[in-house]
Design a protein around this motif. Structure first.
Motif, mmCIF file in Angstrom:
data_model
loop_
_atom_site.group_PDB
_atom_site.id
_atom_site.type_symbol
_atom_site.label_atom_id
_atom_site.label_comp_id
_atom_site.label_asym_id
_atom_site.label_seq_id
_atom_site.Cartn_x
_atom_site.Cartn_y
_atom_site.Cartn_z
ATOM 1 N N LEU A 85 0.807 -1.225 0.000
ATOM 2 C CA LEU A 85 0.000 0.000 0.000
ATOM 3 C C LEU A 85 0.841 1.277 0.000
ATOM 4 O O LEU A 85 0.519 2.214 -0.741
ATOM 5 C CB LEU A 85 -0.967 -0.004 1.182
ATOM 6 N N PRO A 86 1.926 1.386 0.783
ATOM 7 C CA PRO A 86 2.722 2.619 0.724
ATOM 8 C C PRO A 86 3.276 2.910 -0.666
ATOM 9 O O PRO A 86 3.304 4.072 -1.093
ATOM 10 C CB PRO A 86 3.850 2.361 1.734
ATOM 11 N N VAL A 87 3.725 1.866 -1.378
ATOM 12 C CA VAL A 87 4.249 2.084 -2.726
ATOM 13 C C VAL A 87 3.124 2.474 -3.680
ATOM 14 O O VAL A 87 3.291 3.353 -4.532
ATOM 15 C CB VAL A 87 4.972 0.818 -3.241
ATOM 16 N N ILE A 88 1.974 1.828 -3.543
ATOM 17 C CA ILE A 88 0.830 2.161 -4.388
ATOM 18 C C ILE A 88 0.394 3.607 -4.137
ATOM 19 O O ILE A 88 0.113 4.370 -5.068
ATOM 20 C CB ILE A 88 -0.339 1.192 -4.114
ATOM 21 N N MET A 89 0.363 3.988 -2.858
ATOM 22 C CA MET A 89 0.024 5.370 -2.523
ATOM 23 C C MET A 89 1.065 6.331 -3.074
ATOM 24 O O MET A 89 0.733 7.417 -3.554
ATOM 25 C CB MET A 89 -0.072 5.530 -1.006
ATOM 26 N N TYR A 90 2.317 5.943 -2.975
ATOM 27 C CA TYR A 90 3.389 6.777 -3.523
ATOM 28 C C TYR A 90 3.172 7.016 -5.010
ATOM 29 O O TYR A 90 3.291 8.139 -5.504
ATOM 30 C CB TYR A 90 4.731 6.090 -3.283
ATOM 31 N N MET A 91 2.817 5.945 -5.740
ATOM 32 C CA MET A 91 2.654 6.057 -7.186
ATOM 33 C C MET A 91 1.471 6.942 -7.566
ATOM 34 O O MET A 91 1.551 7.725 -8.502
ATOM 35 C CB MET A 91 2.483 4.665 -7.810
ATOM 36 N N PHE A 92 0.374 6.804 -6.823
ATOM 37 C CA PHE A 92 -0.841 7.493 -7.250
ATOM 38 C C PHE A 92 -1.142 8.751 -6.443
ATOM 39 O O PHE A 92 -1.560 9.764 -7.000
ATOM 40 C CB PHE A 92 -2.031 6.537 -7.179
ATOM 41 N N VAL A 93 -0.947 8.695 -5.139
ATOM 42 C CA VAL A 93 -1.278 9.850 -4.306
ATOM 43 C C VAL A 93 -0.201 10.919 -4.408
ATOM 44 O O VAL A 93 -0.482 12.093 -4.674
ATOM 45 C CB VAL A 93 -1.478 9.416 -2.841
ATOM 46 N N VAL A 94 1.060 10.520 -4.203
ATOM 47 C CA VAL A 94 2.145 11.503 -4.256
ATOM 48 C C VAL A 94 2.373 11.981 -5.688
ATOM 49 O O VAL A 94 2.386 13.176 -5.973
ATOM 50 C CB VAL A 94 3.445 10.911 -3.679
ATOM 51 N N ALA A 95 2.546 11.025 -6.601
ATOM 52 C CA ALA A 95 2.874 11.395 -7.983
ATOM 53 C C ALA A 95 1.727 12.152 -8.648
ATOM 54 O O ALA A 95 1.907 13.260 -9.158
ATOM 55 C CB ALA A 95 3.226 10.143 -8.775
ATOM 56 N N LEU A 96 0.532 11.565 -8.625
ATOM 57 C CA LEU A 96 -0.589 12.209 -9.312
ATOM 58 C C LEU A 96 -1.138 13.395 -8.519
ATOM 59 O O LEU A 96 -1.570 14.393 -9.098
ATOM 60 C CB LEU A 96 -1.707 11.189 -9.562
ATOM 61 N N GLY A 97 -1.118 13.295 -7.183
ATOM 62 C CA GLY A 97 -1.596 14.400 -6.369
ATOM 63 C C GLY A 97 -0.750 15.644 -6.526
ATOM 64 O O GLY A 97 -1.242 16.773 -6.370
ATOM 65 N N THR A 98 0.532 15.463 -6.860
ATOM 66 C CA THR A 98 1.412 16.609 -7.085
ATOM 67 C C THR A 98 0.939 17.433 -8.282
ATOM 68 O O THR A 98 1.194 18.641 -8.358
ATOM 69 C CB THR A 98 2.862 16.129 -7.317
ATOM 70 N N ASP A 99 0.248 16.797 -9.225
ATOM 71 C CA ASP A 99 -0.300 17.525 -10.380
ATOM 72 C C ASP A 99 -1.133 18.721 -9.941
ATOM 73 O O ASP A 99 -1.027 19.818 -10.499
ATOM 74 C CB ASP A 99 -1.193 16.598 -11.212
ATOM 75 N N TYR A 100 -1.986 18.502 -8.944
ATOM 76 C CA TYR A 100 -2.897 19.558 -8.518
ATOM 77 C C TYR A 100 -2.142 20.687 -7.837
ATOM 78 O O TYR A 100 -2.473 21.868 -8.017
ATOM 79 C CB TYR A 100 -3.974 18.980 -7.584
ATOM 80 N N ASN A 101 -1.151 20.327 -7.035
ATOM 81 C CA ASN A 101 -0.318 21.354 -6.413
ATOM 82 C C ASN A 101 0.381 22.198 -7.473
ATOM 83 O O ASN A 101 0.453 23.422 -7.384
ATOM 84 C CB ASN A 101 0.726 20.705 -5.502
ATOM 85 N N ILE A 102 0.928 21.517 -8.480
ATOM 86 C CA ILE A 102 1.645 22.226 -9.539
ATOM 87 C C ILE A 102 0.701 23.143 -10.310
ATOM 88 O O ILE A 102 1.037 24.296 -10.618
ATOM 89 C CB ILE A 102 2.327 21.224 -10.486
ATOM 90 N N LEU A 103 -0.497 22.654 -10.630
ATOM 91 C CA LEU A 103 -1.453 23.469 -11.371
ATOM 92 C C LEU A 103 -1.833 24.721 -10.578
ATOM 93 O O LEU A 103 -1.899 25.827 -11.126
ATOM 94 C CB LEU A 103 -2.701 22.649 -11.691
ATOM 95 N N MET A 104 -2.074 24.551 -9.278
ATOM 96 C CA MET A 104 -2.450 25.695 -8.450
ATOM 97 C C MET A 104 -1.295 26.683 -8.308
ATOM 98 O O MET A 104 -1.477 27.901 -8.451
ATOM 99 C CB MET A 104 -2.909 25.215 -7.070
ATOM 100 N N VAL A 105 -0.090 26.177 -8.044
ATOM 101 C CA VAL A 105 1.047 27.068 -7.836
ATOM 102 C C VAL A 105 1.432 27.761 -9.144
ATOM 103 O O VAL A 105 1.838 28.937 -9.137
ATOM 104 C CB VAL A 105 2.246 26.289 -7.255
ATOM 105 N N ALA A 106 1.306 27.078 -10.263
ATOM 106 C CA ALA A 106 1.589 27.717 -11.553
ATOM 107 C C ALA A 106 0.628 28.882 -11.785
ATOM 108 O O ALA A 106 1.016 29.946 -12.287
ATOM 109 C CB ALA A 106 1.479 26.694 -12.678
ATOM 110 N N ARG A 107 -0.639 28.703 -11.406
ATOM 111 C CA ARG A 107 -1.615 29.798 -11.563
ATOM 112 C C ARG A 107 -1.316 30.921 -10.564
ATOM 113 O O ARG A 107 -1.454 32.104 -10.892
ATOM 114 C CB ARG A 107 -3.033 29.271 -11.362
ATOM 115 N N LEU A 108 -0.888 30.556 -9.355
ATOM 116 C CA LEU A 108 -0.506 31.566 -8.372
ATOM 117 C C LEU A 108 0.633 32.430 -8.907
ATOM 118 O O LEU A 108 0.619 33.658 -8.786
ATOM 119 C CB LEU A 108 -0.070 30.891 -7.067
#
Length: 721
Positions: free
Chosen positions: A583-606
């Protein structure tokens, strides 16, 4: 660069579409067949004891194998088996042998258990590692059909369990689950996009586009796997489907929201699409780059399954990114505003009441928002300290009514729990092993805590290698069995070995013990390296050395919060002994990797809003208003896609689906929507250091001045774009 890419896609759409078609045909035509494996030992490095034991087994007993299936026979009334019943069992085994079932290499009747409540018939089968090879599965189906006919009308009842039977039942359960997931994913994407854009054309765009590029992705992965001799796990196909639809839909949403925004600003369709690619291209590329780096960091893993899975998923993301920046703009440019048909809502700026209100509230009180959202993350993170990884997946990967599950429990009436998959201890010497040595060694193994029974040793022709079949008192994949092998069994096997001999403990449980050790090592290597590389991507995107630090800290908090939520639900509320080991590796792949997309999109707009001269609080308010709907839509689609896994009726898929969907929801609706913009507003111009973006900190307005200014600028922004 992105402006040029946009112009090429918009001004030469047919050439771009033709190039994609040519590439797809070429890749599919030239790609070798992708052959995944289910042999877990193939993923471990050779220095692990379980692999050394397997290698010795292949040298000393090349034709030796653990029974692939076990036929469990008992009386229907639960009484002890009589001599007549035993004779009937032998007759049934003889009939099954005479059938010559394909893949069955031997059927052997064992004596009844000591309490005579059950009798086991061992079935040897041809070993398979290719999940596409249905030899064992077909053999189990045939045995079940014939067995049912032969005990029908008698006082006996029987069923087939063991590894081959469990694999068959798990596969059927997984296929049912994946069908549900696939259907739910498509329906969810269609429904949500219809609600958001009110257009069947744009709703079908991700389905058609991603479906078209999926064969290209599969071909590229097969090429890479062959070129670098990568062992691909059998789960790669299901993961690829989810990643492609999840990431691909996200990138298309990022693009189409900005396209609609530029149309509302008064630009013609072609110019609007070029502007959209120009403005959001860097954010999409950076987001994809962060995900690709996170996946590629898995190549540092000591486990072959992750070393292969990382590049495979990275290829999927890279192709989805290229399609989002070239193929989708080309198709959309040919459709023009008809992509929103029949809706006309793209022509007017919506009131945006919800996200405008959220933005105003965040801008007025960024400290309170940061504290509240951070408190949620920290509170959930504390629960992550109780995480216990477990390999006990068999009970949760099939239903309780599956035949393998039912007769696995019936087996416990007369046999130790580890009978389905015994551990194997090998003793190797340079000279022939004596009877005294073998007897003393067997006695020592049998006295080990957690060991149910030890079979008589089997010797090679020269007598230099002995094999002891050790049946544990616990299920072979349970936490207790792993503790037995990792601790007392290996300790006894090594210390009790006669002078001049070497002992190895093998079998499935031993493989899991080494698997767990390898993963603990990987956590210390893969995660830190990935974090550093993602921080570098963020620094390059934002031209800042400050922002990446608090962005990565927020991602780390999101990861811990997600794990904590899973612990609370499955370990605390449901009382499970632990969560699936991966589960930690699966979370790493999807939560950390894909979740970073949203952070990047928001910060790029900021950063974009700050570059236009807005003060930090106004920039945060505008970013939440205009990027919030995009992140919310993408988050709901991606989280909903994974949440559908909980409908599959499997504990394993339920844990994965829950953890990933909650993690993505946290990334979208807590981190990207509130925590990140609030921290950025609090830091002000310092967030972009050493770059110079926005007003000097000394010129930032107070709350009253900010409210008036924010209201004015937000209104202006709605009409000027």
């Amino acid at each position: 660069m992105f402006a040029l890419l946009g112009r090429i896609a918009v001004n030469h759409p047919w050439k771009v579409i033709a190039l994609w078609l040519f590439a797809a045909v070429a890749v599919v035509g030239l790609a070798p067949k992708l052959t995944p494996t289910t042999d877990q030992s193939a993923f471990l490095p050779s220095h692990y004891e379980s692999v050394q034991a397997m290698n010795l087994q292949q040298q000393a007993f090349p034709n030796d194998s653990t029974p692939a299936a076990l036929i469990v026979v008992e009386r229907s009334d639960g009484a002890p088996l009589t001599a007549t019943d035993t004779a009937a069992t032998v007759a049934v085994a003889g009939d099954l042998t005479g059938l010559g079932v394909n893949g069955v290499t031997g059927i052997q009747v064992t004596p009844p258990s000591e309490n005579r409540l059950i009798q086991v018939v061992s079935v040897q089968m041809t070993k398979v590692t290719d999940p596409n090879d249905k030899t064992q599965s077909d053999a189990v189906k045939k045995l079940r059909d014939e067995l049912k006919k032969r005990v029908e009308g008698t006082e006996l009842k029987a069923g087939v369990t063991g590894i081959a039977a469990q694999t068959l039942d798990q596969t059927e359960s997984a296929n049912k689950g994946m069908a549900i997931i696939g259907a739910a994913t498509v329906v969810l994407i269609l429904v949500l996009l219809l609600i958001i854009f009110r257009s069947p054309v744009i709703a079908l765009l991700p389905i058609i586009t991603i479906g078209a590029i999926s064969s290209t992705v599969g071909g590229l992965i097969a090429m890479v796997a062959k070129a670098f001799d990568l062992k691909v796990d059998s789960s790669v196909n299901s993961l690829l489907t989810v990643v492609l639809f999840g990431v691909g839909t996200d990138y298309i949403l990022f693009l189409m929201f900005r396209y609609r925004e530029r149309l509302r600003a008064g630009e013609d369709p072609k110019t609007a699409m070029i502007s959209a690619v120009t403005r959001v291209g860097e954010a999409i590329t950076s987001a994809a780059g962060a995900v690709i780096i996170a996946f590629m960091a898995l190549t540092l893993s000591t486990l072959g399954m992750f070393r292969a899975l990382g590049p495979a998923l990275a290829i999927a993301v890279a192709v989805a990114m290229l399609a989002g920046l070239t193929l989708v703009p080309a198709i959309a440019s040919k459709l023009g505003t008809k992509v929103f048909w029949p809706s006309k809502s793209w022509q007017r700026e919506p009131q945006g009441v919800l996200f405008a209100a959220l933005g105003r509230g965040l801008g007025r009180r960024p400290g309170l928002v940061a504290l509240a959202s951070g408190a949620v993350l920290v509170a959930l993170s504390v629960a992550a300290l109780g995480f216990n990884p477990t390999f006990d997946l068999s009970s949760g990967s099939t239903s309780d009514t599956a035949e393998s599950s039912v007769y696995s429990k019936e087996l416990l009436k007369g046999m130790p729990a580890g009978a389905t998959q015994p551990s194997l201890v090998y003793l190797r010497s340079d000279a022939r092993l004596s009877e005294a040595q073998l007897g003393a060694y067997r006695t020592a193994l049998a006295a080990t805590p957690g060991v149910g029974q030890v079979g008589a040793p089997r010797l090679t022709t020269g007598g230099e290698v002995a094999e002891f079949q050790v049946t544990l008192t616990d299920q072979p994949e349970s936490d207790a069995a792993l503790a037995t092998v990792r601790g007392p069994l290996r300790a006894t096997a090594h210390s009790a070995a006669p002078p001049g001999t070497v002992a190895y403990v093998g079998g499935l449980t031993s493989v899991f013990v080494d698997f767990k050790a390898a993963m603990e090592h990987d956590y210390k290597v893969v995660f830190p390296v990935a974090a550093i590389l993602i921080a570098v991507v963020l620094a390059l995107l934002l031209r800042s050395v400050v922002a990446p630090w608090y962005l990565m800290a927020s991602v780390g908090l999101g990861f811990a919060a997600t794990l904590g939520a899973a612990v609370l639900v499955f370990q605390q509320a449901q009382g499970n002994s632990g969560l699936i080991f991966s589960l930690p590796v699966i979370m790493y792949m999807f939560v950390v990797a894909l979740g970073t997309d949203y952070n990047i999109l928001m910060v790029a707009r900021l950063r974009e809003e700050s570059q236009q001269g807005h003060d930090p609080r106004t920039a945060a308010a505008l970013s939440v208003r205009h990027t919030g709907p995009t992140i919310a839509a993408a988050g709901v689609i991606l989280a909903g896609t994974f949440a559908s896994m909980m409908l599959a009726g499997s504990t394993v898929l339920s844990q994965m689906g829950f953890a990933i969907s909650v993690g993505i929801a946290i990334a979208a609706f807590v981190m990207a929507m509130f925590f990140t913009p609030a921290l950025t507003a609090l830091l002000g111009r310092r967030a972009w250091w050493p770059g110079r973006t926005g007003r000097p900190d000394g010129d930032e307005p107070d709350d009253a001045e900010w409210y008036d200014q924010s209201t004015r600028q937000t209104t202006e922004h709605a009409y000027t774009g």
